[in-house]
Design a protein around this motif. Structure first.
Motif, PDB file in Angstrom:
ATOM      1  N   PHE A  64       0.810  -1.213   0.000  1.00 30.14           N
ATOM      2  CA  PHE A  64       0.000   0.000   0.000  1.00 30.14           C
ATOM      3  C   PHE A  64       0.849   1.271   0.000  1.00 30.14           C
ATOM      4  O   PHE A  64       0.387   2.322  -0.442  1.00 30.14           O
ATOM      5  CB  PHE A  64      -0.919   0.013   1.233  1.00 30.14           C
ATOM      6  CG  PHE A  64      -1.794  -1.200   1.332  1.00 30.14           C
ATOM      7  CD1 PHE A  64      -2.842  -1.393   0.457  1.00 30.14           C
ATOM      8  CD2 PHE A  64      -1.566  -2.161   2.312  1.00 30.14           C
ATOM      9  CE1 PHE A  64      -3.663  -2.505   0.542  1.00 30.14           C
ATOM     10  CE2 PHE A  64      -2.377  -3.273   2.415  1.00 30.14           C
ATOM     11  CZ  PHE A  64      -3.427  -3.453   1.525  1.00 30.14           C
ATOM     12  N   LEU A  65       2.101   1.154   0.516  1.00 31.54           N
ATOM     13  CA  LEU A  65       2.989   2.317   0.599  1.00 31.54           C
ATOM     14  C   LEU A  65       4.351   1.962   0.014  1.00 31.54           C
ATOM     15  O   LEU A  65       4.792   0.799   0.098  1.00 31.54           O
ATOM     16  CB  LEU A  65       3.160   2.758   2.054  1.00 31.54           C
ATOM     17  CG  LEU A  65       1.907   3.252   2.788  1.00 31.54           C
ATOM     18  CD1 LEU A  65       2.219   3.466   4.254  1.00 31.54           C
ATOM     19  CD2 LEU A  65       1.375   4.519   2.153  1.00 31.54           C
ATOM     20  N   PRO A  66       5.082   2.924  -0.562  1.00 32.01           N
ATOM     21  CA  PRO A  66       6.431   2.638  -1.072  1.00 32.01           C
ATOM     22  C   PRO A  66       7.380   2.128   0.004  1.00 32.01           C
ATOM     23  O   PRO A  66       8.284   1.334  -0.288  1.00 32.01           O
ATOM     24  CB  PRO A  66       6.889   3.994  -1.625  1.00 32.01           C
ATOM     25  CG  PRO A  66       5.633   4.719  -1.958  1.00 32.01           C
ATOM     26  CD  PRO A  66       4.646   4.303  -0.923  1.00 32.01           C
ATOM     27  N   SER A  67       7.201   2.564   1.235  1.00 24.23           N
ATOM     28  CA  SER A  67       8.091   2.116   2.313  1.00 24.23           C
ATOM     29  C   SER A  67       7.964   0.617   2.586  1.00 24.23           C
ATOM     30  O   SER A  67       8.881   0.018   3.155  1.00 24.23           O
ATOM     31  CB  SER A  67       7.785   2.905   3.590  1.00 24.23           C
ATOM     32  OG  SER A  67       6.432   2.720   3.981  1.00 24.23           O
ATOM     33  N   GLN A  68       6.851   0.002   2.180  1.00 19.67           N
ATOM     34  CA  GLN A  68       6.698  -1.437   2.396  1.00 19.67           C
ATOM     35  C   GLN A  68       7.662  -2.231   1.534  1.00 19.67           C
ATOM     36  O   GLN A  68       8.064  -3.343   1.912  1.00 19.67           O
ATOM     37  CB  GLN A  68       5.254  -1.859   2.103  1.00 19.67           C
ATOM     38  CG  GLN A  68       4.255  -1.414   3.162  1.00 19.67           C
ATOM     39  CD  GLN A  68       2.850  -1.912   2.851  1.00 19.67           C
ATOM     40  OE1 GLN A  68       2.025  -1.165   2.320  1.00 19.67           O
ATOM     41  NE2 GLN A  68       2.581  -3.147   3.187  1.00 19.67           N
ATOM     42  N   TYR A  69       8.046  -1.707   0.374  1.00 21.02           N
ATOM     43  CA  TYR A  69       9.041  -2.392  -0.448  1.00 21.02           C
ATOM     44  C   TYR A  69      10.366  -2.506   0.295  1.00 21.02           C
ATOM     45  O   TYR A  69      11.055  -3.529   0.230  1.00 21.02           O
ATOM     46  CB  TYR A  69       9.239  -1.646  -1.763  1.00 21.02           C
ATOM     47  CG  TYR A  69       8.140  -1.865  -2.766  1.00 21.02           C
ATOM     48  CD1 TYR A  69       7.982  -3.097  -3.394  1.00 21.02           C
ATOM     49  CD2 TYR A  69       7.261  -0.838  -3.102  1.00 21.02           C
ATOM     50  CE1 TYR A  69       6.969  -3.296  -4.316  1.00 21.02           C
ATOM     51  CE2 TYR A  69       6.248  -1.027  -4.028  1.00 21.02           C
ATOM     52  CZ  TYR A  69       6.099  -2.262  -4.637  1.00 21.02           C
ATOM     53  OH  TYR A  69       5.100  -2.457  -5.549  1.00 21.02           O
ATOM     54  N   ALA A  70      10.742  -1.442   1.000  1.00 19.98           N
ATOM     55  CA  ALA A  70      11.979  -1.475   1.777  1.00 19.98           C
ATOM     56  C   ALA A  70      11.894  -2.495   2.905  1.00 19.98           C
ATOM     57  O   ALA A  70      12.851  -3.241   3.174  1.00 19.98           O
ATOM     58  CB  ALA A  70      12.278  -0.084   2.332  1.00 19.98           C
ATOM     59  N   THR A  71      10.741  -2.570   3.555  1.00 23.55           N
ATOM     60  CA  THR A  71      10.565  -3.530   4.653  1.00 23.55           C
ATOM     61  C   THR A  71      10.638  -4.969   4.148  1.00 23.55           C
ATOM     62  O   THR A  71      11.289  -5.828   4.754  1.00 23.55           O
ATOM     63  CB  THR A  71       9.217  -3.287   5.346  1.00 23.55           C
ATOM     64  OG1 THR A  71       9.152  -1.922   5.794  1.00 23.55           O
ATOM     65  CG2 THR A  71       9.042  -4.223   6.518  1.00 23.55           C
ATOM     66  N   ILE A  72       9.990  -5.232   3.040  1.00 19.86           N
ATOM     67  CA  ILE A  72      10.007  -6.589   2.475  1.00 19.86           C
ATOM     68  C   ILE A  72      11.405  -6.955   2.014  1.00 19.86           C
ATOM     69  O   ILE A  72      11.840  -8.112   2.140  1.00 19.86           O
ATOM     70  CB  ILE A  72       8.992  -6.681   1.324  1.00 19.86           C
ATOM     71  CG1 ILE A  72       7.568  -6.512   1.866  1.00 19.86           C
ATOM     72  CG2 ILE A  72       9.121  -8.002   0.582  1.00 19.86           C
ATOM     73  CD1 ILE A  72       6.506  -6.395   0.801  1.00 19.86           C
ATOM     74  N   THR A  73      12.165  -5.995   1.483  1.00 23.68           N
ATOM     75  CA  THR A  73      13.532  -6.269   1.040  1.00 23.68           C
ATOM     76  C   THR A  73      14.416  -6.680   2.209  1.00 23.68           C
ATOM     77  O   THR A  73      15.267  -7.566   2.084  1.00 23.68           O
ATOM     78  CB  THR A  73      14.111  -5.023   0.345  1.00 23.68           C
ATOM     79  OG1 THR A  73      13.287  -4.682  -0.773  1.00 23.68           O
ATOM     80  CG2 THR A  73      15.527  -5.278  -0.142  1.00 23.68           C
ATOM     81  N   LYS A  74      14.236  -6.052   3.363  1.00 24.14           N
ATOM     82  CA  LYS A  74      15.023  -6.429   4.541  1.00 24.14           C
ATOM     83  C   LYS A  74      14.737  -7.856   4.980  1.00 24.14           C
ATOM     84  O   LYS A  74      15.609  -8.535   5.529  1.00 24.14           O
ATOM     85  CB  LYS A  74      14.717  -5.469   5.696  1.00 24.14           C
ATOM     86  CG  LYS A  74      15.198  -4.049   5.464  1.00 24.14           C
ATOM     87  CD  LYS A  74      14.806  -3.151   6.633  1.00 24.14           C
ATOM     88  CE  LYS A  74      15.232  -1.703   6.401  1.00 24.14           C
ATOM     89  NZ  LYS A  74      14.825  -0.818   7.525  1.00 24.14           N
ATOM     90  N   GLU A  75      13.535  -8.341   4.733  1.00 25.17           N
ATOM     91  CA  GLU A  75      13.155  -9.697   5.134  1.00 25.17           C
ATOM     92  C   GLU A  75      13.499 -10.740   4.081  1.00 25.17           C
ATOM     93  O   GLU A  75      13.351 -11.943   4.328  1.00 25.17           O
ATOM     94  CB  GLU A  75      11.636  -9.754   5.393  1.00 25.17           C
ATOM     95  CG  GLU A  75      11.155  -8.784   6.461  1.00 25.17           C
ATOM     96  CD  GLU A  75       9.642  -8.699   6.498  1.00 25.17           C
ATOM     97  OE1 GLU A  75       8.994  -9.360   5.639  1.00 25.17           O
ATOM     98  OE2 GLU A  75       9.098  -8.016   7.383  1.00 25.17           O
TER      99      GLU A  75
END
Length: 718
Positions: A585-596
């Motif tokens: 839903f937000l661009p910042s979620q891509y960064a969170t998923i990348t860390k995982e």
């Protein structure tokens, strides 16, 4: 009666158990009875007299002897009756003992009459029963536990045979490994396995002038050591692996010219290859067959061709053979257009169908329609998928575009010389990267690969409302360190910065500055040859300024177009898999998923820059070289011909047009180097999006959680 008392049986009062429960009780009871029997036989032998004559008169001694015999006979009858009761103490559990005595059975029990004479047909002399063996576990005739024991032995599970030691299986294995074996030979109407076959050997290489004088064939460069290694590796494979290897090493191309008109049996042209140092090198047919130690018929059969003997022996009667359904399915699969494996994986022999086919179900439906239209038998789904597996064909959508030159060569639009040069450049670039990777792992230099991931959209979810609405573009610039396998991802959306040369220059400078500050040593960068992204004067001047500031050498190398597979691509693949079936839903979620996305050896480092992060490296005062083109006039070399650039600490740039050449100074006059302390920011605020996109994103808030609405409300727009 007095005599009977005088000759009473000495074991008369012996303790003979009436209740036989166990085997031990049975043995004890029988031992007592056998001792009793031995005593009776001994007495009989002591008092035994010759038989009386029929005409003689009995004397007093004979009368006494008869009375004693009568007493012994009575005792023997008593013993026999007692012995016969041994197995009947527990009915339905112990069967009668087999005695070495003939017993006449009656309904009322056992009967031993006193007329023991030679005239009695059932007469048994007492001497005949003196051969009893002593009762022991080795020579007992029968007891219940022995019957159970023998039954358990017969029902014992037999040892399974080892098929590997069977002669026929050994022959099959030896044949598969190319060793000597015993083959079958037809003898009349039978096939007999008595035909010795020699071991497979590697034949001589082709010595024709076409192979040695031309540049298209690799035959002249093949050494006997390389051929021997290929031969040994091939004959270590199973039959299925051999078939897959041959299918992947032989390309079938439709014939472009018919020399015999419509009567020609030739339907295609075959090109043969051998894998040398993980690369496919083209060779002639003879070199291919002799190196592998196989015949042409084997190759044709494995490629799906059925060679009819009537074609080669016209005088024989033509025999019509119906092809199995599986072979028809293989022919259909072979005829389908495919993509070479290097478009999808760097080291894979698998062939991929074109992206038009999305699933196996769709492929099978097309096959059924094709077979029905030609009145051919249709294979089942299971048989069809088995043929798909045997032909080593997969359904896959390539992540990268196909190489234009490879496709043009396959279509016959470019010459073999051009194609060979193209493949040579590809191999040199990959060899260069492998060499620098080894140096980086040894700690001599820093070696990195960098690339931009395919654009992502936000929001991203399975909702029909998204199909006709424009969405926010999100970018990921990824850098992969070949020395320690660490990865850094820069995630930003289009409101932070758009994609231009100075954007990539900022990202390179930021990453390399941190890398060099931690460990100062020379750096090698591998990228694709995109001119707007990596091969331009803005990025080159930024890297040159950094090399001068840090007093190190930075080298930028470009992979061959169409063959730019790098380690950084694996990062994008991992992120794509992690994003599968995930709602964003937000661009910042891509960064969170990348860390995982990765845990070992270390998670991906993620940086989310804002608009103040990006610098304007395209300023005219910042450029030392106004152009990096190696030529000046028309017809000279262009920027796209450059294979490597070296940025020296003294403020000069060297270049290479070929990886085998030495570095040459760029034929451009550098400007006077100005000391610029800090590069100004590229933007002073966030970049606005179009009004249409803003309104579309506002409409999509109906499928987005409420806590995300604030982000879309604050988006800048024109």
């Amino acid at each position: 009666m007095e005599n009977q008392d005088n000759h009473s049986f000495p074991f008369e009062n012996a303790d003979v158990a009436d209740d036989v429960i166990s085997l031990k009780d049975l043995l004890e009871r029988r031992n007592i009875l056998l001792k009793k029997k031995e005593e009776i036989i001994r007495k009989h032998n002591d008092h035994n007299q010759p038989p009386l004559q029929s005409d003689s008169k009995p004397s007093s001694d004979n009368i006494l002897q008869q009375e004693q015999n009568h007493d012994i006979t009575s005792e023997f009858n008593t013993f026999t009756t007692l012995l016969s009761t041994v197995p009947t103490q527990r009915e339905n559990k112990i069967t009668p003992l087999e005695l070495n005595v003939n017993v006449v059975e009656h309904n009322d029990g056992l009967d031993f009459s006193s007329d023991d004479s030679v005239a009695d047909p059932s007469y048994v002399a007492l001497s005949d029963i003196t051969n009893l063996k002593p009762l022991s576990p080795e020579n007992m005739e029968w007891f219940p536990e022995r019957e159970i024991e023998e039954k358990s032995k017969t029902n014992k599970k037999k040892r399974k045979g080892d098929q590997k030691n069977w002669k026929r299986m050994k022959n099959k294995r030896q044949r598969m490994l190319g060793e000597e074996y015993i083959g079958f030979k037809k003898d009349g109407f039978k096939f007999i396995q008595n035909n010795p076959k020699p071991a497979r050997i590697m034949g001589p290489i082709c010595m024709s002038m076409r192979c040695f004088s031309g540049k298209a064939m690799y035959c002249s460069k093949l050494t006997e050591e390389v051929r021997s290694e290929i031969f040994k590796t091939y004959w270590k494979m199973s039959w299925q692996e051999k078939k897959m290897y041959v299918s992947s090493m032989v390309d079938q191309i439709p014939t472009t010219r018919k020399t015999k008109g419509s009567n020609s049996r030739r339907s295609d042209t075959k090109k043969y290859f051998l894998k040398v140092n993980d690369k496919k090198e083209r060779v002639c047919q003879k070199t291919f067959l002799e190196t592998l130690g196989i015949k042409e018929w084997t190759v044709r059969y494995w490629l799906g061709e059925k060679m009819n003997k009537s074609e080669f022996e016209p005088e024989q009667r033509e025999v019509i053979v119906k092809e199995p359904k599986k072979d028809l399915a293989k022919k259909y699969l072979i005829a389908l257009p495919k993509l070479p494996s290097h478009y999808c994986r760097q080291s894979s022999s698998k062939l991929y169908l074109e992206p038009i086919i999305q699933s196996k179900s769709q492929l099978y439906r097309l096959y059924v329609d094709y077979s029905v239209s030609r009145n051919e038998p249709v294979a089942s789904r299971k048989v069809f998928e088995g043929a798909l597996f045997e032909e080593n064909i997969a359904i896959f959508q390539p992540k990268k575009d196909a190489c234009d030159q490879c496709c043009a060569h396959k279509a016959g639009n470019i010459s073999d010389a051009q194609y060979t040069k193209h493949i040579e450049l590809k191999d040199l670039a990959r060899a260069e990267k492998s060499s620098d990777k080894e140096a980086a792992q040894k700690g001599n230099i820093h070696a990195i690969t960098a690339d931009l991931q395919a654009v992502k959209l936000c929001p991203c979810l399975n909702a029909s409302a998204l199909y006709f609405k424009t969405k926010l573009a999100v970018h990921n610039f990824t850098v992969y360190n070949l020395g320690n396998n660490r990865v850094t991802c820069y995630w930003f959306d289009e409101t932070v910065c758009d994609l231009k040369s100075t954007t990539y220059a900022t990202l390179f400078v930021d990453y390399l500055t941190k890398l060099i500050d931690d460990d100062p040593k020379d750096v090698v960068i591998f990228t694709d040859g995109c001119t707007a992204q990596n091969r331009n004067n803005i990025v080159s001047n930024a890297l040159l300024r950094l090399a001068m500031a840090k007093n190190i050498v930075i080298t930028q190398k470009y992979l061959e177009k169409g063959h730019t597979q790098m380690e950084v691509d694996s990062v994008h693949s991992v992120i794509e898999r992690k994003l599968k079936n995930r709602e964003v839903f937000l661009p910042s979620q891509y960064a969170t998923i990348t860390k995982e996305a990765r845990k070992v050896p270390s998670p991906y480092e993620v940086i989310t820059p804002d608009f103040t992060f990006f610098k304007d490296f395209g300023l005219k005062d910042y450029l030392i070289y106004e152009s990096i083109r190696p030529g000046r006039g028309a017809g000279d070399h262009c920027v796209v011909d450059i294979r490597a650039l070296r940025y020296n600490p003294n403020g000069t740039i060297d270049y290479k047009l070929h990886f085998t050449h030495n570095f040459t100074p760029l034929p451009r006059r550098p400007k006077k180097i100005l000391s610029i302390d800090s590069v100004p920011s590229l933007y002073q605020s966030r970049q606005p999006i179009t009004t249409t996109k803003y309104h579309h994103l506002q409409e999509l808030k109906s499928v987005i959680p409420r806590d995300c609405h604030n982000f879309y409300d604050n988006l800048p727009f024109k």
